[in-house]
Design a protein around this motif. Structure first.
Motif, short mmCIF file in Angstrom:
data_model
loop_
_atom_site.label_atom_id
_atom_site.label_comp_id
_atom_site.label_asym_id
_atom_site.label_seq_id
_atom_site.Cartn_x
_atom_site.Cartn_y
_atom_site.Cartn_z
N SER A 138 25.65 42.35 35.57
CA SER A 138 26.50 41.09 35.54
C SER A 138 27.61 40.94 36.53
N PRO A 167 35.16 38.74 32.90
CA PRO A 167 34.25 39.91 33.43
C PRO A 167 35.08 40.91 34.25
N GLN A 180 38.77 47.88 32.86
CA GLN A 180 38.02 47.60 31.68
C GLN A 180 39.02 46.95 30.44
N ALA A 189 29.29 40.66 28.29
CA ALA A 189 29.70 41.32 29.71
C ALA A 189 30.57 40.16 30.59
N ALA A 205 27.03 46.31 32.96
CA ALA A 205 28.26 45.78 33.95
C ALA A 205 28.00 45.76 35.07
#
Length: 269
Positions: A44, A248, A239, A72, A41
């Motif tokens: 990216s 993302p 999230q 991700a 995470a």
């Protein structure tokens, strides 16, 4: 000394790779000693943050057994080759390209049963046989632990800098220490440590609540004379929004504390 055609081919490939790497700007290896610390995470998100700054960015996933970078970034499509036979990385943005083993799998649940030599050959192909073009930043997401992948990357990219990601849990700290020693043994430069998931943002009151005291990661970093580059929190709301909107993390919740901390870290690179 070159004594065979095979030797000549290896020398030429090394020269081609060196020329390609010279056009790829700053290069960062994102590594952790333990899985589940938010490494993919973070990698990216850093790539996306630098691209949003207007930089030309490439991001490579060399975790063949658990490739999650494409997920991700919510990348879709298959990896193809151009007329010269070069692998074409998938476009996330016009100035952000990504390459992972994940889109190469016919079944997303397929297990990759590769030994070390095959993984190292694949990494060389992802680096040397991909059409990355001119880049300002190149990020590499590695599998957790101290396996062949990071060693192959450190060997092929001498001007690499590593970011070691860890939580404040004792197991994670112990494995992060091993990762730092591994990188030093591989003669790779370590830029610093990222304290990940040490706090979370309460979805009700929006206050930041500490899970692991920051002194734990600070102590590890001090042991190796390294800076703590950032403390990146866990954010349940960001999230959930990311998964719901298929965006993302950085794009799904750009105003969140998580996104702000990642952009602050990106500004240091």
């Amino acid at each position: 000394m070159i004594t065979t055609l095979g030797d000549l081919d290896k020398v030429l490939r090394r020269k081609e790779l060196a020329a390609k790497l010279a056009r790829m700007g700053k290069k960062y290896l994102v590594m952790s000693g333990k899985g589940g610390v938010g490494k993919t995470a973070l990698c990216s998100s850093l790539a996306l943050a630098k691209a949003r700054e207007g930089q030309r960015v490439g991001v490579l996933d060399v975790d063949f057994h658990g490739p999650n970078l494409a997920g991700a970034l919510f990348l879709e499509g298959t990896v193809e080759a151009d007329e010269r036979g070069q692998i074409i990385p998938l476009k996330v943005l016009p100035n952000l390209a990504a390459l992972s083993a994940q889109p190469l799998l016919s079944d997303p649940d397929e297990a990759v049963l590769w030994r070390g030599p095959r993984k190292i050959r694949a990494i060389s192909q992802f680096l040397g046989d991909a059409a990355w073009g001119e880049l300002d930043y190149f990020f590499i997401d590695t599998p957790p632990g101290t396996g062949d992948e990071a060693l192959a990357i450190a060997r092929d990219i001498p001007d690499l800098e590593a970011l070691v990601v860890t939580t404040g849990h004792s197991f994670s700290l112990a494995d992060a220490a091993k990762a730092i020693n591994y990188l030093k043994a591989a003669k790779a430069s370590v830029k610093g440590v990222v304290d990940s998931l040490g706090s979370f943002v309460c979805p009700k009151c929006q206050e930041e609540i500490v899970i692991y005291p920051p002194e734990r990661v600070a102590s590890l970093a001090a042991k190796f004379s390294l800076p703590v580059l950032a403390r990146v929190p866990l954010d349940f709301e960001a999230q959930a929004r990311s998964e719901e909107r298929r965006l993302p993390l950085l794009e799904a919740a750009p105003e969140s504390l998580l996104a702000r901390k990642i952009r602050e870290l990106a500004s240091l690179l």
